[in-house]
Design a protein around this motif. Structure first.
Motif, PDB file in Angstrom:
ATOM      1  N   THR A  47       0.828  -1.209   0.000  1.00  0.00           N
ATOM      2  CA  THR A  47       0.000   0.000   0.000  1.00  0.00           C
ATOM      3  C   THR A  47       0.858   1.253   0.000  1.00  0.00           C
ATOM      4  OG1 THR A  47      -1.848  -1.102   1.108  1.00  0.00           O
ATOM      5  CG2 THR A  47      -1.769   1.283   1.276  1.00  0.00           C
ATOM      6  N   THR A  48       1.948   1.241   0.758  1.00  0.00           N
ATOM      7  CA  THR A  48       2.855   2.399   0.789  1.00  0.00           C
ATOM      8  C   THR A  48       3.416   2.670  -0.602  1.00  0.00           C
ATOM      9  OG1 THR A  48       3.464   1.970   3.092  1.00  0.00           O
ATOM     10  CG2 THR A  48       4.975   3.324   1.809  1.00  0.00           C
ATOM     11  N   THR A  49       3.823   1.624  -1.302  1.00  0.00           N
ATOM     12  CA  THR A  49       4.371   1.782  -2.656  1.00  0.00           C
ATOM     13  C   THR A  49       3.350   2.401  -3.596  1.00  0.00           C
ATOM     14  OG1 THR A  49       5.856  -0.113  -2.388  1.00  0.00           O
ATOM     15  CG2 THR A  49       5.350   0.552  -4.632  1.00  0.00           C
ATOM     16  N   THR A  50       2.139   1.869  -3.580  1.00  0.00           N
ATOM     17  CA  THR A  50       1.133   2.336  -4.537  1.00  0.00           C
ATOM     18  C   THR A  50       0.564   3.705  -4.183  1.00  0.00           C
ATOM     19  OG1 THR A  50      -0.467   0.951  -3.367  1.00  0.00           O
ATOM     20  CG2 THR A  50       0.477   0.056  -5.370  1.00  0.00           C
ATOM     21  N   LEU A  51       0.445   4.014  -2.885  1.00  0.00           N
ATOM     22  CA  LEU A  51      -0.059   5.346  -2.509  1.00  0.00           C
ATOM     23  C   LEU A  51       0.993   6.433  -2.707  1.00  0.00           C
ATOM     24  CD1 LEU A  51      -2.336   4.806   0.624  1.00  0.00           C
ATOM     25  CD2 LEU A  51      -2.959   4.991  -1.784  1.00  0.00           C
ATOM     26  N   ALA A  52       2.243   6.024  -2.917  1.00  0.00           N
ATOM     27  CA  ALA A  52       3.281   7.005  -3.257  1.00  0.00           C
ATOM     28  C   ALA A  52       3.075   7.542  -4.672  1.00  0.00           C
ATOM     29  CB  ALA A  52       4.664   6.373  -3.139  1.00  0.00           C
ATOM     30  N   ILE A  53       2.381   6.777  -5.515  1.00  0.00           N
ATOM     31  CA  ILE A  53       2.176   7.198  -6.908  1.00  0.00           C
ATOM     32  C   ILE A  53       1.372   8.501  -6.974  1.00  0.00           C
ATOM     33  CG2 ILE A  53       1.199   6.533  -9.146  1.00  0.00           C
ATOM     34  CD1 ILE A  53       1.734   3.560  -8.214  1.00  0.00           C
ATOM     35  N   PRO A  54       0.178   8.578  -6.329  1.00  0.00           N
ATOM     36  CA  PRO A  54      -0.548   9.858  -6.310  1.00  0.00           C
ATOM     37  C   PRO A  54      -0.105  10.772  -5.160  1.00  0.00           C
ATOM     38  CG  PRO A  54      -1.922   8.168  -5.350  1.00  0.00           C
ATOM     39  CD  PRO A  54      -0.649   7.481  -5.773  1.00  0.00           C
ATOM     40  N   ARG A  55       0.961  10.372  -4.466  1.00  0.00           N
ATOM     41  CA  ARG A  55       1.533  11.131  -3.356  1.00  0.00           C
ATOM     42  C   ARG A  55       0.499  11.342  -2.240  1.00  0.00           C
ATOM     43  NH1 ARG A  55       5.232  14.819  -5.383  1.00  0.00           N
ATOM     44  NH2 ARG A  55       5.112  15.880  -3.382  1.00  0.00           N
ATOM     45  N   LEU A  56      -0.069  10.230  -1.772  1.00  0.00           N
ATOM     46  CA  LEU A  56      -1.062  10.256  -0.699  1.00  0.00           C
ATOM     47  C   LEU A  56      -0.517   9.584   0.566  1.00  0.00           C
ATOM     48  CD1 LEU A  56      -4.320   9.456  -2.706  1.00  0.00           C
ATOM     49  CD2 LEU A  56      -3.655  11.651  -1.719  1.00  0.00           C
ATOM     50  N   LEU A  57       0.773   9.698   0.774  1.00  0.00           N
ATOM     51  CA  LEU A  57       1.413   9.085   1.926  1.00  0.00           C
ATOM     52  C   LEU A  57       1.171   9.913   3.194  1.00  0.00           C
ATOM     53  CD1 LEU A  57       4.830   8.175   0.263  1.00  0.00           C
ATOM     54  CD2 LEU A  57       3.034   6.574   0.931  1.00  0.00           C
ATOM     55  N   PRO A  58       1.239   9.302   4.375  1.00  0.00           N
ATOM     56  CA  PRO A  58       1.100  10.056   5.631  1.00  0.00           C
ATOM     57  C   PRO A  58       2.198  11.107   5.774  1.00  0.00           C
ATOM     58  CG  PRO A  58       0.982   7.680   6.013  1.00  0.00           C
ATOM     59  CD  PRO A  58       1.411   7.853   4.601  1.00  0.00           C
ATOM     60  N   LYS A  59       1.993  12.052   6.688  1.00  0.00           N
ATOM     61  CA  LYS A  59       2.940  13.162   6.860  1.00  0.00           C
ATOM     62  C   LYS A  59       4.312  12.708   7.334  1.00  0.00           C
ATOM     63  CE  LYS A  59      -0.473  16.804   7.664  1.00  0.00           C
ATOM     64  NZ  LYS A  59      -0.994  17.829   8.608  1.00  0.00           N
ATOM     65  N   ASN A  60       4.359  11.575   8.032  1.00  0.00           N
ATOM     66  CA  ASN A  60       5.656  11.106   8.541  1.00  0.00           C
ATOM     67  C   ASN A  60       6.415  10.238   7.543  1.00  0.00           C
ATOM     68  OD1 ASN A  60       3.825   8.967   8.828  1.00  0.00           O
ATOM     69  ND2 ASN A  60       4.959   8.083  10.546  1.00  0.00           N
ATOM     70  N   ALA A  61       5.915  10.151   6.319  1.00  0.00           N
ATOM     71  CA  ALA A  61       6.575   9.362   5.273  1.00  0.00           C
ATOM     72  C   ALA A  61       7.425  10.267   4.387  1.00  0.00           C
ATOM     73  CB  ALA A  61       5.548   8.632   4.424  1.00  0.00           C
ATOM     74  N   ASN A  71       3.860   8.795 -17.675  1.00  0.00           N
ATOM     75  CA  ASN A  71       4.017   9.375 -19.018  1.00  0.00           C
ATOM     76  C   ASN A  71       5.308  10.181 -19.128  1.00  0.00           C
ATOM     77  OD1 ASN A  71       1.707   8.264 -20.144  1.00  0.00           O
ATOM     78  ND2 ASN A  71       0.400   9.986 -19.560  1.00  0.00           N
ATOM     79  N   GLY A  72       6.366   9.666 -18.507  1.00  0.00           N
ATOM     80  CA  GLY A  72       7.684  10.295 -18.601  1.00  0.00           C
ATOM     81  C   GLY A  72       7.978  11.379 -17.574  1.00  0.00           C
ATOM     82  N   GLU A  73       6.962  11.811 -16.801  1.00  0.00           N
ATOM     83  CA  GLU A  73       7.161  12.865 -15.800  1.00  0.00           C
ATOM     84  C   GLU A  73       7.303  12.252 -14.414  1.00  0.00           C
ATOM     85  OE1 GLU A  73       4.331  16.026 -15.923  1.00  0.00           O
ATOM     86  OE2 GLU A  73       4.374  16.205 -18.101  1.00  0.00           O
ATOM     87  N   ASP A  74       8.273  12.739 -13.634  1.00  0.00           N
ATOM     88  CA  ASP A  74       8.546  12.185 -12.311  1.00  0.00           C
ATOM     89  C   ASP A  74       7.589  12.783 -11.276  1.00  0.00           C
ATOM     90  OD1 ASP A  74       9.591  10.974 -10.100  1.00  0.00           O
ATOM     91  OD2 ASP A  74      11.483  12.086 -10.100  1.00  0.00           O
ATOM     92  N   LEU A  75       6.634  11.964 -10.813  1.00  0.00           N
ATOM     93  CA  LEU A  75       5.660  12.436  -9.830  1.00  0.00           C
ATOM     94  C   LEU A  75       6.308  12.708  -8.480  1.00  0.00           C
ATOM     95  CD1 LEU A  75       2.620  10.065 -10.552  1.00  0.00           C
ATOM     96  CD2 LEU A  75       3.129  12.301 -11.548  1.00  0.00           C
ATOM     97  N   ALA A  76       7.405  12.005  -8.175  1.00  0.00           N
ATOM     98  CA  ALA A  76       8.084  12.184  -6.888  1.00  0.00           C
ATOM     99  C   ALA A  76       8.703  13.577  -6.764  1.00  0.00           C
ATOM    100  CB  ALA A  76       9.164  11.121  -6.705  1.00  0.00           C
ATOM    101  N   ALA A  77       8.939  14.231  -7.899  1.00  0.00           N
ATOM    102  CA  ALA A  77       9.575  15.550  -7.890  1.00  0.00           C
ATOM    103  C   ALA A  77       8.568  16.698  -7.994  1.00  0.00           C
ATOM    104  CB  ALA A  77      10.581  15.643  -9.035  1.00  0.00           C
ATOM    105  N   LYS A  78       7.288  16.373  -8.132  1.00  0.00           N
ATOM    106  CA  LYS A  78       6.285  17.423  -8.314  1.00  0.00           C
ATOM    107  C   LYS A  78       5.842  18.027  -6.980  1.00  0.00           C
ATOM    108  CE  LYS A  78       4.351  16.026 -12.760  1.00  0.00           C
ATOM    109  NZ  LYS A  78       4.772  17.256 -13.438  1.00  0.00           N
ATOM    110  N   SER A  79       5.393  19.276  -7.041  1.00  0.00           N
ATOM    111  CA  SER A  79       4.879  19.964  -5.858  1.00  0.00           C
ATOM    112  C   SER A  79       3.477  19.469  -5.541  1.00  0.00           C
ATOM    113  CB  SER A  79       4.851  21.474  -6.095  1.00  0.00           C
ATOM    114  OG  SER A  79       3.888  21.792  -7.090  1.00  0.00           O
TER     115      SER A  79
END
Length: 317
Positions: A47-61, A71-79
Motif C-alpha cells: 500500500t505504501t508503494t502504490t499510494l506514493a504514486i498519487p503522493r497520498l502518503l502520511p505526513k511522517n513518510a 508518461n515520462g514525468e517524475d511524480l516524486a519531484a512534483k509539488s
C-alpha cells in the motif's frame, strides 16, 4: 507501452524508534490497458508503494530515493499543487474500507460530483449530475439513488459507489487498494467482475492490491510479490502463480486451501519478518527460508531469470 514506471523507489517513515525503511529500491511498471496485481502480507509495503504514486502518503513518510514516472514525468519531484491537478483526473484511488471512505454528511451524488467540478472547468452541475447517474447505473446502482446518503447503502453498494467515484474524471490509472475486503464471497466476485469489465470498457490501467493470490492470478495480467519492503518476484500473473521462483511466493501460494485436494490444514510460515528499522541487505526472507545457505547472505539482487519473470532468490526453482 509503459504508462507508469517506478524506478528504485525507497520510502521511509519517521518513528520514535528510528527511521522505518518501509519500501526499499522497488522497481515496478504498468503498461497501458493492463491490470497489475501487488500481493504480500500486511506490512510488506504494497500500500505504501502504490499510494506514493498519487503522493497520498502520511505526513511522517518521506520518499528518500527513486523515480515515479507517469508518461515520462517524475511524480516524486512534483509539488503538492502540481499533484492536485493529477489526482482524480489522471490517477484515481479506490480506497480500502468503503464503510469509512465516504462522508456520512453528504449525499453520494454530491461527493461524486465534487472532483468533476473541481478538475473540469466549464462542466455545469447538470452535466456533472448526468455523468454521475450514468456511472452509478454502470456499477449496478439505480441513478435515482443519487440523493441518498452512505448509511442507506450496504457494504457492497458502497464499494460500487467508490469504484464509480474513481471513474468520474475518466482517469488513465486506477489504484484499487483491497477493494473486496470485508465483503462476502458472492459480493467479492461481483466487484471483481465489475472491475475487469470497467477496465476494458474505459481502457484503463489498474493496480490491484490484495492478499489473495488466487484472485490476482485470475484478474491480473502481471503480478508483483512484496515482502519486507522489497519486491521479491514479478512477472506474468499466471506464471508467477503456477511457477513461483521465490520461496516466499511458493509458501504464500501453499498457504491457500486447495478445494480439490485433501482436507488438511494449510501450512503457515514459521518465524517473523525482519525489522524494517535495520533491514538486512541480503534477501529479507532469509531467516524463514528452508533453502537458505551462506550464498544467500550477499546483497539482494533482483534478476530477470526468464523473459518477463524476475526474482530476488538465487536458488530460484
Amino acid at each position: 507501452m509503459k504508462i507508469l514506471d517506478i524506478k528504485d523507489l525507497s520510502i521511509e517513515f519517521k518513528s520514535k524508534a528510528g527511521m522505518v525503511h518501509a519500501v526499499q529500491n522497488v522497481n515496478l511498471w504498468l503498461n497501458e490497458g493492463e491490470i497489475l496485481g501487488v500481493a504480500g502480507e500486511s506490512g510488506c509495503g504494497k500500500t505504501t508503494t502504490t499510494l506514493a504514486i498519487p503522493r497520498l502518503l502520511p505526513k511522517n513518510a518521506v520518499i528518500t530515493g527513486g523515480e515515479i514516472l507517469f508518461n515520462g514525468e517524475d511524480l516524486a519531484a512534483k509539488s503538492e499543487k502540481e499533484m492536485e491537478a493529477i489526482r482524480w483526473k489522471d490517477i484515481a484511488v479506490v480506497f480500502q474500507g468503503a464503510m469509512n471512505a465516504l462522508n456520512p454528511l453528504k449525499t453520494i451524488g454530491n461527493q461524486m460530483m465534487e472532483p468533476i467540478l473541481l478538475h473540469e472547468e466549464g462542466v455545469s452541475k447538470a452535466e456533472a449530475e448526468a455523468r454521475v447517474k450514468e456511472l452509478l447505473e454502470q456499477v449496478g446502482i439505480a441513478g435515482h439513488r443519487f440523493n441518498n446518503y452512505p448509511h442507506e447503502f450496504s457494504g457492497g453498494m458502497k464499494q460500487r459507489v467508490m469504484i464509480a467515484m474513481a471513474l468520474v474524471c475518466r482517469p488513465k490509472i486506477i489504484i484499487a487498494d483491497e477493494p473486496v475486503t470485508a465483503l462476502d464471497v458472492m459480493i467479492q466476485a461481483q466487484i471483481l467482475e465489475l472491475l475487469k469489465k470497467l477496465t476494458k470498457e474505459y481502457k484503463l490501467s489498474m493496480i490491484m492490491i490484495s492478499h489473495d493470490l488466487s484472485v490476482l492470478s485470475e484478474l491480473c495480467d502481471r503480478m508483483a510479490i512484496m515482502y519486507a519492503g522489497r519486491v521479491v518476484e514479478f512477472g506474468d500473473a499466471k506464471d508467477v502463480f503456477k511457477n513461483p521462483k521465490h520461496e516466499y511466493t511458493d509458501k504464500l501460494i501453499h498457504s491457500l486451501p486447495d478445494i480439490s485436494g485433501d482436507r488438511v490444514f494449510t501450512g503457515g510460515i514459521p518465524g517473523y519478518p525482519p525489522s524494517l528499522i535495520e533491514p538486512p541487505a541480503h534477501c529479507p526472507f532469509y531467516d524463514r527460508c528452508e533453502r537458505r545457505d551462506d550464498s544467500c547472505l550477499g546483497d539482494f539482487n533482483f534478476t530477470e531469470i526468464t523473459p518477463g519473470h524476475w526474482t530476488g532468490c538465487i536458488h530460484h526453482r
